[in-house]
Scaffold this active site. Structure first.
Site, PDB file in Angstrom:
ATOM      1  N   ASP A  30      23.419  66.421  11.301  1.00 24.39           N
ATOM      2  CA  ASP A  30      22.550  67.530  11.699  1.00 24.39           C
ATOM      3  C   ASP A  30      21.170  67.047  12.130  1.00 24.39           C
ATOM      4  O   ASP A  30      20.476  67.709  12.911  1.00 24.39           O
ATOM      5  CB  ASP A  30      22.410  68.538  10.559  1.00 24.39           C
ATOM      6  CG  ASP A  30      23.633  69.427  10.530  1.00 24.39           C
ATOM      7  OD1 ASP A  30      24.670  68.979  10.017  1.00 24.39           O
ATOM      8  OD2 ASP A  30      23.554  70.534  11.089  1.00 24.39           O
ATOM      9  N   ASN A  63      23.606  65.592   6.757  1.00 25.00           N
ATOM     10  CA  ASN A  63      24.878  66.217   7.173  1.00 25.00           C
ATOM     11  C   ASN A  63      25.316  67.127   6.031  1.00 25.00           C
ATOM     12  O   ASN A  63      24.667  67.183   4.962  1.00 25.00           O
ATOM     13  CB  ASN A  63      25.925  65.148   7.491  1.00 25.00           C
ATOM     14  CG  ASN A  63      27.152  65.734   8.190  1.00 25.00           C
ATOM     15  OD1 ASN A  63      27.015  66.484   9.166  1.00 25.00           O
ATOM     16  ND2 ASN A  63      28.329  65.424   7.712  1.00 25.00           N
TER      17      ASN A  63
HETATM   18  O1  MRU Z   1      26.663  74.394   8.043  1.00 28.43           O
HETATM   19  P1  MRU Z   1      27.349  73.865   9.267  1.00 28.43           P
HETATM   20  O2  MRU Z   1      28.784  74.221   9.328  1.00 28.43           O
HETATM   21  O3  MRU Z   1      26.600  74.201  10.528  1.00 28.43           O
HETATM   22  O4  MRU Z   1      27.270  72.279   9.094  1.00 28.43           O
HETATM   23  C1  MRU Z   1      27.790  71.471  10.107  1.00 28.43           C
HETATM   24  C2  MRU Z   1      27.783  70.014   9.792  1.00 28.43           C
HETATM   25  O5  MRU Z   1      27.332  69.583   8.736  1.00 28.43           O
HETATM   26  C3  MRU Z   1      28.311  69.093  10.860  1.00 28.43           C
HETATM   27  O6  MRU Z   1      28.866  67.939  10.295  1.00 28.43           O
HETATM   28  C4  MRU Z   1      27.153  68.674  11.794  1.00 28.43           C
HETATM   29  O7  MRU Z   1      26.456  69.791  12.254  1.00 28.43           O
HETATM   30  C5  MRU Z   1      27.641  67.890  12.943  1.00 28.43           C
HETATM   31  S1  MRU Z   1      28.603  68.854  14.061  1.00 28.43           S
HETATM   32  C6  MRU Z   1      29.047  67.878  15.377  1.00 28.43           C
END
Ligand code: MRU
Length: 301
Positions: free
Chosen positions: A217, A227
Site C-alpha cells: 500500500d 501492506n
Molecule cells: O484493505 P485493502 O483490501 O484495500 O488492502 C489491500 C492490500 O493490502 C493489498 O495487498 C495492497 O493494496 C496491494 S494491491 C495490488
C-alpha cells in the site's frame, strides 16, 4: 470486466463486497457515492484506489466541486499512497478528465510490466521452473484496473506453466484472500488452497512454499513496506526459513516523502469488523521492515 472504469460521466466498479457470490457492477455518479464505496471496500487495493481517486477528481470537476472534494477523496483511506498521489496528479492537470483516463490506462499497462518482471525475478530467486507461492490479501486484478501485481506475478508465471500451487491466506477480518484471491485463482485455473492467517508461517516452516509474494500500500523511502495486516509475520517466517519475500508494486506505491515505516499512517477500522460483542483493535495494515524484504519489483526497478 475491469475492476474500475470510466463511462464518460460516471464511474463503474465491480462491487467487491458481493464477491465471490455475485459479480455485480455498481455505478458511482457522485463523490459521496465514491467515498462511501472506498470506505466500505467495494473498491479496494492500492492501484485501484489510485484510479478511483483520479476518476473521483474527474467526477468532481464535472460538478465544479473539485477544489472542495479533492481533500475529502484523499482522506477516504489513509494508508495506500496511490490514492493521494493520483488525486494530486489529476488536480494538477489542465484537462482533469483526460489525466484521470491516462492514469486508468497506465495502471493496466504498468501492472503487466510489474508481473512479467516479477515472474523473471521469482524464477531467478528460487531457481525453479515451477514454484509454490504463498500470498496474502488480494493483490490481483480486483486490486487494480485489471491483471494485478503480486497475483499478476502468479498469473504471468502460470502463463509460462510455472506455478505448482498457491497458498492463499484467508486475510481476516474482511477475507480478501478467501473471497477475492481464491475467486481469481479459480478463474485462472491455478491450483490453490486457502489457509487461516495463523497457518501462513507454518506453511513456510514446513517447506511447503518456495516464495512469498505480496503487494504493498505504501513503500517508505527506507524500503519499509505497508501492506495488509498479517504481512509482517510472513516476512519474519520467510527470513527465518530462508525463502525470498518479494513485494510487487507499481512505482506510484513508492513514497519518497515518507521517511520510514513509522511515519506511514496505518488505517484503524471499526472493531465491529472483528467482533460483535467486545471491543477490538482493528489495524488494517502492518509495516514490514526493509531488511526482511528480499526485493521490491516495480515496472522500472
Ligand atoms: O484493505 P485493502 O483490501 O484495500 O488492502 C489491500 C492490500 O493490502 C493489498 O495487498 C495492497 O493494496 C496491494 S494491491 C495490488
Amino acid at each position: 470486466v475491469r475492476t474500475i472504469d470510466w463511462c464518460g460521466d460516471h464511474i463503474v466498479i465491480i462491487d467487491q463486497t458481493r464477491l465471490p457470490d455475485e459479480l455485480t457492477l455498481l455505478e458511482l455518479r457522485t463523490v459521496d457515492e465514491l467515498i462511501a464505496a472506498i470506505q466500505r471496500l467495494a473498491v479496494r487495493g492500492a492501484p485501484a484506489l489510485g484510479v478511483a481517486g483520479a476518476l473521483g477528481v474527474a467526477l468532481a470537476d464535472k460538478a465544479g466541486t473539485a477544489d472542495a472534494d479533492a481533500p475529502r477523496i484523499k482522506r477516504a483511506r489513509p494508508t495506500a499512497v496511490n490514492l493521494a498521489w493520483a488525486v494530486d496528479q489529476t488536480m494538477a492537470a489542465a484537462d482533469r478528465e483526460t489525466r484521470a483516463k491516462e492514469i486508468l490506462e497506465a495502471d493496466a499497462r504498468t501492472n503487466r510490466q510489474v508481473s512479467e518482471r516479477g515472474a523473471d525475478l521469482v524464477r531467478r530467486l528460487t531457481g525453479k521452473q515451477r514454484v509454490r507461492v504463498l500470498t496474502h490479501c488480494n493483490a490481483g486484478a480486483l486490486a487494480c484496473v485489471e491483471w494485478g501485481t503480486a497475483l499478476g506475478v502468479v498469473r504471468a508465471l502460470h502463463e509460462r506453466d510455472g506455478v505448482e500451487e498457491v497458498f492463499v491466506d484467508e486475510t481476516r477480518p474482511l477475507l480478501q484472500g478467501s473471497r477475492l484471491t481464491a475467486w481469481e485463482l479459480d478463474r485462472m485455473g491455478v491450483r490453490f488452497r486457502v489457509v487461516v492467517d495463523g497457518a501462513g508461517p507454518t506453511v513456510i516452516a514446513r517447506g511447503m512454499v518456495d516464495v512469498v509474494i505480496v503487494g504493498a500500500d505504501r513503500i517508505a523511502a527506507n524500503g519499509d513496506v505497508a501492506n495488509k495486516i498479517g504481512t509482517y509475520p510472513l516476512a519474519l517466517a520467510a527470513h527465518r526459513h530462508g525463502i525470498p519475500f518479494v513485494v510487487a508494486a507499481p512505482e506510484s506505491t513508492l513514497d519518497p516523502e515518507t521517511a520510514t515505516g513509522a511515519d506511514i499512517p496505518v488505517e484503524e477500522r471499526s472493531g465491529a469488523e472483528v467482533v460483535q460483542r467486545w471491543d477490538a483493535f482493528n489495524p488494517a495494515f502492518d509495516v514490514t521492515p526493509a531488511d526482511l524484504v528480499t526485493a521490491v519489483v516495480t515496472e522500472a526497478r
